[in-house]
Design an enzyme around this catalytic site. Structure first.
Site, PDB file in Angstrom:
ATOM      1  N   ASP A 118       0.855  -1.188   0.000  1.00  0.00           N
ATOM      2  CA  ASP A 118       0.000   0.000   0.000  1.00  0.00           C
ATOM      3  C   ASP A 118       0.894   1.242   0.000  1.00  0.00           C
ATOM      4  O   ASP A 118       2.098   1.144   0.156  1.00  0.00           O
ATOM      5  CB  ASP A 118      -0.922   0.020   1.223  1.00  0.00           C
ATOM      6  CG  ASP A 118      -0.161  -0.238   2.513  1.00  0.00           C
ATOM      7  OD1 ASP A 118       1.034   0.128   2.593  1.00  0.00           O
ATOM      8  OD2 ASP A 118      -0.757  -0.786   3.445  1.00  0.00           O
ATOM      9  N   ASP A 175      10.146   4.656  12.105  1.00  0.00           N
ATOM     10  CA  ASP A 175      10.881   3.635  12.844  1.00  0.00           C
ATOM     11  C   ASP A 175      12.263   3.352  12.253  1.00  0.00           C
ATOM     12  O   ASP A 175      13.279   3.681  12.858  1.00  0.00           O
ATOM     13  CB  ASP A 175      10.039   2.363  13.040  1.00  0.00           C
ATOM     14  CG  ASP A 175       9.353   1.873  11.769  1.00  0.00           C
ATOM     15  OD1 ASP A 175       9.592   2.455  10.691  1.00  0.00           O
ATOM     16  OD2 ASP A 175       8.587   0.895  11.858  1.00  0.00           O
ATOM     17  N   ASP A 225       1.519   5.201   1.494  1.00  0.00           N
ATOM     18  CA  ASP A 225       1.187   6.249   2.446  1.00  0.00           C
ATOM     19  C   ASP A 225       1.671   7.560   1.860  1.00  0.00           C
ATOM     20  O   ASP A 225       2.709   7.612   1.213  1.00  0.00           O
ATOM     21  CB  ASP A 225       1.891   5.997   3.776  1.00  0.00           C
ATOM     22  CG  ASP A 225       1.410   4.705   4.405  1.00  0.00           C
ATOM     23  OD1 ASP A 225       0.248   4.652   4.808  1.00  0.00           O
ATOM     24  OD2 ASP A 225       2.192   3.742   4.455  1.00  0.00           O
TER      25      ASP A 225
HETATM   26  P1  ATP Z   1       4.161  -2.846   5.224  1.00  0.00           P
HETATM   27  O1  ATP Z   1       4.851  -3.362   4.055  1.00  0.00           O
HETATM   28  O2  ATP Z   1       3.907  -3.889   6.233  1.00  0.00           O
HETATM   29  O3  ATP Z   1       2.949  -2.009   4.950  1.00  0.00           O
HETATM   30  P2  ATP Z   1       5.192  -0.341   6.161  1.00  0.00           P
HETATM   31  O4  ATP Z   1       6.604   0.083   6.377  1.00  0.00           O
HETATM   32  O5  ATP Z   1       4.412   0.364   5.131  1.00  0.00           O
HETATM   33  O6  ATP Z   1       5.230  -1.894   5.902  1.00  0.00           O
HETATM   34  P3  ATP Z   1       3.108   0.463   7.934  1.00  0.00           P
HETATM   35  O7  ATP Z   1       2.676  -0.172   9.197  1.00  0.00           O
HETATM   36  O8  ATP Z   1       2.198   0.447   6.771  1.00  0.00           O
HETATM   37  O9  ATP Z   1       4.471  -0.246   7.543  1.00  0.00           O
HETATM   38  O10 ATP Z   1       3.538   1.936   8.302  1.00  0.00           O
HETATM   39  C1  ATP Z   1       3.869   2.900   7.327  1.00  0.00           C
HETATM   40  C2  ATP Z   1       5.044   3.746   7.765  1.00  0.00           C
HETATM   41  O11 ATP Z   1       4.749   4.414   8.984  1.00  0.00           O
HETATM   42  C3  ATP Z   1       6.313   2.946   8.072  1.00  0.00           C
HETATM   43  O12 ATP Z   1       7.069   2.709   6.926  1.00  0.00           O
HETATM   44  C4  ATP Z   1       7.026   3.871   9.042  1.00  0.00           C
HETATM   45  O13 ATP Z   1       7.658   4.920   8.378  1.00  0.00           O
HETATM   46  C5  ATP Z   1       5.871   4.446   9.832  1.00  0.00           C
HETATM   47  N1  ATP Z   1       5.564   3.648  11.035  1.00  0.00           N
HETATM   48  C6  ATP Z   1       4.624   2.679  11.146  1.00  0.00           C
HETATM   49  N2  ATP Z   1       4.572   2.178  12.378  1.00  0.00           N
HETATM   50  C7  ATP Z   1       5.500   2.840  13.097  1.00  0.00           C
HETATM   51  C8  ATP Z   1       5.928   2.789  14.454  1.00  0.00           C
HETATM   52  N3  ATP Z   1       5.401   1.930  15.312  1.00  0.00           N
HETATM   53  N4  ATP Z   1       6.908   3.650  14.820  1.00  0.00           N
HETATM   54  C9  ATP Z   1       7.450   4.527  13.966  1.00  0.00           C
HETATM   55  N5  ATP Z   1       7.089   4.604  12.683  1.00  0.00           N
HETATM   56  C10 ATP Z   1       6.134   3.792  12.235  1.00  0.00           C
HETATM   57 MG    MG Z   2       2.384   0.078   4.634  1.00  0.00          MG
END
Ligand code: ATP
Ligand code: MG
Length: 398
Positions: A30, A106, A32
């Site tokens: 997805d 993160d 963001d």
């Molecule tokens: P995925 O492939 O699982 O979607 P993702 O990196 O996109 O991985 P998400 O949970 O969708 O993970 O979160 C989007 C973004 O928000 C992350 O890439 C990170 O930058 C930030 N983020 C999410 N959760 C946290 C957290 N607990 N602490 C700090 N930053 C976070």
């Molecule tokens: Mg994501």
């Protein structure tokens, strides 16, 4: 979408896993979007937008069936005053600059921004370098970041499993030591994290990482206990095979239900209790039922399993007793049970792991064939029609 924001005079960046996965040549799950527009301004720029979130206000913008999450750049400043005694962030919703937003994320590889104004990747933390060397490195002081949000430990394990990355030494070091902090995380949030860990196509690897860092024991203490103290191999084999099947099914685009996943993960602790109850004279079926109550009751203290999955999970378990009735009309009645497919798959798994009688499993396979059914067909689909009716709600960045 991005261009609409830009046209309205705002900065707009793709960020997070979408950018990371694109740069790695993987298909992003997805996207963001991060912007300097406030939630209200974002909403005004899009007709089809909805402000959501308690902890953070976000805007969901709908494009046909897709929902894109748009967040305003977050600031660092609220962190200090709003922390609980353990250092967890309680609430923050203040907006900041893109640099501040980057520092709140993160891992460095999750803090890369794709700027649509000039198609450049903006990198405030050497994320590109870490991406190239396959390293997960937390931004800031790792211990502080884990204390702020212990779920980051699970995320480290998850991304290591998903991307095949290594966890950088100082990011890795505190994990085992701080694993217990997951006890402070609401069980509903852990449920969502568990699904991401085990229903994303890399469950086996995630399981191994979680166990390695002592995180699994925080999520599934009863299972960990059973696995560590078991004299036989088959409980671990069952979990492994169960997770392997899940990964395979997802790779083939077949549905997977959390009910089956949790049935697998909790089977061994359940079996132990059921065995004791049986020794006390309870019939197998009732022993399974009662043991199910006990195991679920304990498990939901860590990871909240919604009832729509714990109910079918219970059925998968108790039907194991009914497989022993192979005489008369009873097998015919079992065949039309809505949970028969899942329970039969579960029986196969048990047999393959050396726990259930392979002849019993074979009997049920040929019984189905005699009845003109395909034992491999359909499978768990019936149970999972409701699977992820909606996606697990997204938790946003700290
Ligand atoms: P995925 O492939 O699982 O979607 P993702 O990196 O996109 O991985 P998400 O949970 O969708 O993970 O979160 C989007 C973004 O928000 C992350 O890439 C990170 O930058 C930030 N983020 C999410 N959760 C946290 C957290 N607990 N602490 C700090 N930053 C976070
Ligand atoms: Mg994501």
């Amino acid at each position: 979408m991005l261009y609409r924001l830009k046209k309205s005079g705002y900065q707009a960046h793709l960020v997070g896993g979408g950018v990371r996965d694109l740069l790695l040549g993987r298909e992003p799950k997805d996207f963001d979007v991060a912007t300097d527009a406030t939630p209200e301004q974002i909403k005004a720029a899009f007709g089809n937008a909805r402000i959501i979130g308690r902890r953070f206000r976000l805007v969901h913008v709908r494009f046909g069936r897709e929902v894109i999450e748009v967040a305003t750049f977050r600031s660092m400043q609220f962190q200090q005053e709003k922390q609980s005694d353990e250092g967890m962030i309680l609430r923050d919703n203040e907006f900041g600059s893109i640099e501040e937003d980057a520092m709140r994320r993160d891992f460095t590889v999750n803090a890369l921004y794709y700027n649509i104004a000039d198609f450049s990747v903006v990198d405030y933390s050497n994320g590109m370098e870490d991406l190239e060397s396959g390293l997960l490195r937390l931004l800031g002081d790792p211990e502080t970041r884990y204390r702020e949000d212990p779920v980051r430990m699970l995320r480290a394990a998850r991304f290591a499993a998903k991307l095949g990355f290594n966890i950088e030494a100082s990011t890795e070091e505190p994990i085992t030591r701080l694993a217990h902090l997951l006890g402070d995380v609401p069980s509903a949030r852990l449920y969502e994290e568990v699904l991401k860990l085990f229903i994303s196509g890399y469950a086996v690897s995630a399981f191994e990482k979680l166990r390695h860092y002592n995180l699994f024991a925080q999520l599934f203490p009863q299972t960990e206990e059973a696995l560590t103290h078991e004299e036989h191999e088959f409980p671990l084999v069952l979990v492994h095979k169960g997770l392997e099947n899940t990964d395979k099914r997802l790779a083939q685009d077949k549905p997977v239900t959390p009910a089956f996943l949790f049935a697998v993960l909790l089977w061994e602790p359940l079996r132990r209790i059921a065995r004791e109850l049986e020794a006390d004279g309870l019939p197998f079926y009732q022993a399974l039922q009662q043991a199910g109550d006990v195991v679920i009751g304990r498990q939901v203290q860590q990871v909240a399993i919604p009832r729509r999955f714990s109910t079918p999970m219970r059925e998968i378990w108790t039907l194991q007793a009914r497989f022993h009735n192979t005489k008369g009309q009873r097998p015919h009645r079992l065949l039309v049970h809505p949970r028969f497919r899942a329970a039969y798959d579960f029986l196969l798994l048990r047999a393959e792991s050396g726990e259930a009688d392979p002849e019993l499993a074979a009997w049920w396979t040929s019984f189905q064939e005699q009845q003109g059914l395909d034992p491999k067909g359909g499978s768990r689909a019936a149970d999972s029609s409701k699977r992820r009716r909606r996606r697990p709600r997204k938790r946003q960045a700290q």
